[in-house]
Write a protein that holds these residues in place. Structure first.
Motif, PDB file in Angstrom:
ATOM      1  N   GLN A  83       0.585  -1.293   0.171  1.00  0.00           N
ATOM      2  CA  GLN A  83       0.001  -0.196  -0.142  1.00  0.00           C
ATOM      3  C   GLN A  83       0.913   1.354   0.123  1.00  0.00           C
ATOM      4  O   GLN A  83       1.791   1.499   0.735  1.00  0.00           O
ATOM      5  N   VAL A  84       0.593   2.299  -0.809  1.00  0.00           N
ATOM      6  CA  VAL A  84       1.370   3.596  -0.985  1.00  0.00           C
ATOM      7  C   VAL A  84       0.141   4.583  -0.390  1.00  0.00           C
ATOM      8  O   VAL A  84      -0.940   4.569  -1.202  1.00  0.00           O
ATOM      9  N   ILE A  85       0.315   4.944   0.683  1.00  0.00           N
ATOM     10  CA  ILE A  85      -0.693   5.877   1.247  1.00  0.00           C
ATOM     11  C   ILE A  85      -0.440   7.454   0.876  1.00  0.00           C
ATOM     12  O   ILE A  85      -1.438   7.816   0.258  1.00  0.00           O
ATOM     13  N   TRP A  86       0.607   7.767   0.864  1.00  0.00           N
ATOM     14  CA  TRP A  86       0.989   9.281   0.552  1.00  0.00           C
ATOM     15  C   TRP A  86       2.419   8.943  -0.587  1.00  0.00           C
ATOM     16  O   TRP A  86       3.323   8.308  -0.192  1.00  0.00           O
ATOM     17  N   GLY A  87       2.467   9.658  -1.705  1.00  0.00           N
ATOM     18  CA  GLY A  87       3.336   9.578  -2.545  1.00  0.00           C
ATOM     19  C   GLY A  87       3.279  10.128  -3.753  1.00  0.00           C
ATOM     20  O   GLY A  87       2.096  10.193  -4.286  1.00  0.00           O
ATOM     21  N   LYS A  88       4.365  10.585  -4.536  1.00  0.00           N
ATOM     22  CA  LYS A  88       4.446  11.305  -5.743  1.00  0.00           C
ATOM     23  C   LYS A  88       5.399  10.797  -6.787  1.00  0.00           C
ATOM     24  O   LYS A  88       6.530  10.497  -6.333  1.00  0.00           O
TER      25      LYS A  88
END
Length: 148
Positions: A83-88
């Motif tokens: 899971q990537v919760i926050w990221g760019k």
């Protein structure tokens, strides 16, 4: 650039993750080079990158330095990040390495945002996912206090 937000849910959680998007956009996503970075808040001193698993820890370390890596390396890390919760994630294709091909943002496990001018990418997103909404503007910052 067009901005789409994907809100598809499965059993009350987001039904996709970074690895799914990279797979959907292959082979171009594997040929691209990617910059991994944080999502900024409205307060310049706060920014977020959060992901789970061994791959998520490595992605988080890369995000702190706005690291650039190959598409195949990003795909390998994403495969080990449940899971990537926050990221760019900003992708650059070899022929146009100064202009982003696509930007993918994970926003608080609520939605994924895709920003691109590539009609093929927009078409794949629109035909693959059910709850796709046009974004008025890309998320470039988040109000402090919004993330859990």
């Amino acid at each position: 650039m067009a901005t789409l937000r994907i809100y598809d849910l499965k059993e009350h959680v987001l039904a996709l993750d970074l690895r799914d998007l990279l797979q959907l956009l292959a082979p171009q996503s594997l040929k691209a080079s990617w910059t991994v970075s944080t999502v900024k808040s409205s307060d310049p001193e706060h920014e977020w990158f959060e992901a789970t698993g061994e791959g998520g820890e490595k992605l988080e370390a890369l995000a702190q330095g706005n690291a650039r890596l190959s598409g195949s390396d990003l795909a390998a890390l994403a495969a080990n990040a449940p899971q990537v919760i926050w990221g760019k994630f900003v992708g650059f294709v070899p022929m146009h390495s100064e202009q982003p091909w696509v930007t993918i943002r994970a926003v608080d496990s609520t939605f994924y945002e895709i920003e691109t001018d590539d009609e093929a990418v927009l078409g794949k997103i629109g035909t693959t996912y059910k709850d796709v909404r046009k974004g008025e503007a890309a998320v470039t910052s988040w109000r402090l206090g919004d993330p859990d």
